[in-house]
Design an enzyme around this catalytic site. Structure first.
Site, PDB file in Angstrom:
ATOM      1  N   HIS A   1      -5.475   5.001   6.328  1.00 13.26           N
ATOM      2  CA  HIS A   1      -4.739   5.788   5.333  1.00 13.26           C
ATOM      3  C   HIS A   1      -3.267   5.942   5.687  1.00 13.26           C
ATOM      4  O   HIS A   1      -2.638   6.922   5.283  1.00 13.26           O
ATOM      5  CB  HIS A   1      -5.386   7.162   5.121  1.00 13.26           C
ATOM      6  CG  HIS A   1      -6.759   7.080   4.521  1.00 13.26           C
ATOM      7  ND1 HIS A   1      -6.993   6.679   3.235  1.00 13.26           N
ATOM      8  CD2 HIS A   1      -7.974   7.326   5.066  1.00 13.26           C
ATOM      9  CE1 HIS A   1      -8.294   6.693   2.988  1.00 13.26           C
ATOM     10  NE2 HIS A   1      -8.920   7.071   4.085  1.00 13.26           N
TER      11      HIS A   1
ATOM     12  N   ASP B   1       0.857  -1.189   0.000  1.00  7.72           N
ATOM     13  CA  ASP B   1       0.000   0.000   0.000  1.00  7.72           C
ATOM     14  C   ASP B   1       0.891   1.236   0.000  1.00  7.72           C
ATOM     15  O   ASP B   1       1.977   1.234   0.606  1.00  7.72           O
ATOM     16  CB  ASP B   1      -0.916   0.021   1.222  1.00  7.72           C
ATOM     17  CG  ASP B   1      -1.920   1.163   1.165  1.00  7.72           C
ATOM     18  OD1 ASP B   1      -2.968   0.990   0.514  1.00  7.72           O
ATOM     19  OD2 ASP B   1      -1.639   2.232   1.741  1.00  7.72           O
TER      20      ASP B   1
END
Length: 571
Positions: free
Chosen positions: A176, A34
């Site tokens: 996030h 990610d």
């Protein structure tokens, strides 16, 4: 930058029970990655600010990779609010020039996984190209795309990472930040793999091709494969009346049959067959070659409706030279005891007729079907008038002259096809010179049919005239597979056990082998396809000939040397 390998108990033990069908999921190493970035487009100048990755295999975490990245650009305020990554935090972080090589080394040999993989992999590939780094040919798995096929709308209103993390009860909540989101993606991935494992998806190939188009009823039939062994052999799908629907072969019977109940099987006809099937039988074989041969025999015997090939070996055709005072060529389905020379087998009558035309164009042998007396007293036919037949019917040629022509014909069938090749090539050149291109193409097709059949027949006959041939080859595990072949038919197969007396094993195998009664023709004991399958094995690397009764050799000047021309034309 951190890279660790924590020792954690596997969360998803479901993976450990997967059976290999291709590249087993339990043995596949995934690198779940990610990124956090300054924006949504690398092409527009946005840069990576954080990289997080988790390496997993079989449900076990092998290592983690995490680092902030100095983007050498301002992080927009709304991005800083969303991710919590500020300009101050990345000021002393390493640049992408040092981070990317380290990440590529960490992910080497893995399948890359990302949620919305196009975004993350796109940034990484863009930077690799910008920095002049070679991008490895990673196989990529997108958990968003997979979720669209696995998670229904009733379970989740969307396929966002946070939503899927709640559906699968992830231990990590996405926030996030790269590593946390990668950990959450790992849990989502394993949740989907566990669910798909119950549907029969056990390999990476099946994972890529999984589709909900496979019905629940089809998946529920997985139990039909459970009694089958992990061994080479032949499997038979049977219908409600015990009729054979389909016959196949595999190195591993259980794995192959299980694949019919998963998304890896996409053929509509086979899906229809599976829906009808009520049972699956298996014949375990000692070797893969034995399985292939038994498959051919069973298809020919049962003629299953869902098999498309090998069902009608009896439809083969041959061209023979008849045994009579004034021989001629005859198109037959079976070689008779009184036949001497022949060419074939041909796959169809249409192809055989083309080869027959090539022979008649080369050798002016009679084409009438009457049985002529030793001293004929008939009248000359139209072909005789045109000079395309020596016309023995009206005494146009004596017995010695006709016999010489027949001998040339026999040589063309069994040894050298040069006369046919030269005659048809001259005919094609003449027709092309007259701009009769369609006729020239027909002559070419006739020649191709003749040469291919002659080469095939000579190759088969070289093996079928051997009363017995014994050969061995080491398999992938180093065990010796032994096959006994008689007149081109596989009559025994076995694998020498460890520490066994090889000579005694081969002697016992030969003693118990099937007896073969030799019949006339190039296929005295087996179908053309079976003998060709055996020849392919005998010509494979690593073969050792144990014993050969007779001569296994093809003519040096045989038709095979003319095949290259036609193979070039076909390509």
């Amino acid at each position: 930058m951190t890279s660790t390998a924590p020792t954690l108990a596997p969360r998803w033990e479901d993976q450990r029970s997967f059976d290999e069908l291709g590249r087993a999921l339990r043995d596949t190493t995934f690198c779940v990655v990610d990124l956090e970035t300054t924006g949504g487009s690398a092409a527009n100048g946005d840069r990576i600010t954080e990289v997080g990755a988790v390496k997993v295999r079989g449900g076990e975490v092998l290592g983690e990779f995490q680092t902030l990245v100095n983007p050498r650009a301002e992080i927009p305020p709304f991005i800083a609010v969303l991710t919590g990554i500020s300009n101050r935090m990345v000021a002393d972080a390493p640049p992408i020039e040092s981070v990317l090589p380290a990440f590529l080394e960490f992910a080497q040999g893995c399948v890359l996984v990302a949620h919305n993989a196009g975004f993350d992999v796109g940034f990484l590939k863009h930077d690799a190209e910008r920095l002049g780094l070679d991008w490895p040919r990673f196989e990529v798995l997108d958990t968003v795309k997979l979720a669209r096929r696995v998670v229904t709308k009733d379970e989740a209103p969307n396929h966002k990472l946070g939503t899927l993390a709640r559906v699968f009860g992830a231990d990590t909540t996405p926030n996030h930040r790269a590593l946390a989101d990668a950990r959450a993606t790992v849990d989502v991935l394993h949740g989907m793999l566990a669910r798909l494992g119950n549907l029969g998806v056990q390999t990476l190939e099946e994972l890529h091709t999984f589709t909900s188009h496979v019905t629940a009823a089809q998946r529920r039939k997985r139990h039909l494969a459970e009694p089958l062994p992990h061994a080479p052999g032949v499997y038979l799908f049977r219908g409600p009346s015990d009729e054979v629907l389909y016959v196949g072969t595999s190195r591993d019977l259980r794995r192959r049959v299980r694949s019919y109940f998963t998304a890896s099987e996409t053929r509509s006809r086979i899906g229809e067959m599976v829906a009808i099937a009520t049972a699956v039988d298996a014949v375990e074989c000692a070797t893969t070659l034995e399985a292939q041969v038994r498959e051919l025999r069973m298809i020919a015997t049962h003629k299953p409706p869902y098999n498309r090939r090998s069902k009608y070996p009896e439809r083969s055709h041959f061209i023979t030279v008849t045994t009579e005072a004034w021989p001629r060529l005859s198109l037959v389905k079976r070689i008779r005891d009184d036949a001497t020379d022949f060419v074939g087998p041909f796959s169809s009558r249409k192809v055989a007729e083309k080869a027959l035309a090539a022979l008649h164009a080369t050798f002016p042998i009679r084409q009438c079907t009457d049985r002529l007396a030793l001293t004929p007293a008939g009248s000359r036919c139209a072909l005789g008038e045109m000079g395309r037949c020596l016309a023995p019917c009206d005494g146009g040629v004596d017995a010695a002259g006709y016999a010489a022509l027949v001998q040339q014909l026999r040589d063309a069938l069994t040894d050298r096809a040069d006369d046919v090749v030269d005659a048809l090539n001259a005919q094609m050149a003449a027709l092309a010179g007259q701009e009769r291109y369609e006729d020239a193409a027909n002559a070419r097709d006739q020649l191709a049919a003749m040469v291919r059949a002659a080469a095939r027949g000579q190759r088969l006959t070289a093996l079928t005239r051997c009363p017995e041939l014994v050969a061995a080859r080491a398999d992938d595990q180093g065990r010796w597979e032994v096959h006994v072949v008689r007149h081109g038919r596989l009559v025994a197969a076995g694998v020498i056990p460890p520490r066994a007396d090889a000579h005694a094993f081969v002697a016992d195998l030969r003693a118990g082998a099937e007896a073969v009664t030799c019949e006339p023709g190039p296929l005295p004991a087996a179908s053309a396809e079976e003998t060709e399958r055996i020849l392919a094995w005998l010509e494979s690397p690593g073969i050792r000939l144990v014993d050969v009764d007779g001569d296994w050799a093809s003519p040096i000047g045989g038709a095979a040397r003319h095949l290259t021309v036609f193979e070039t034309l076909d390509s």
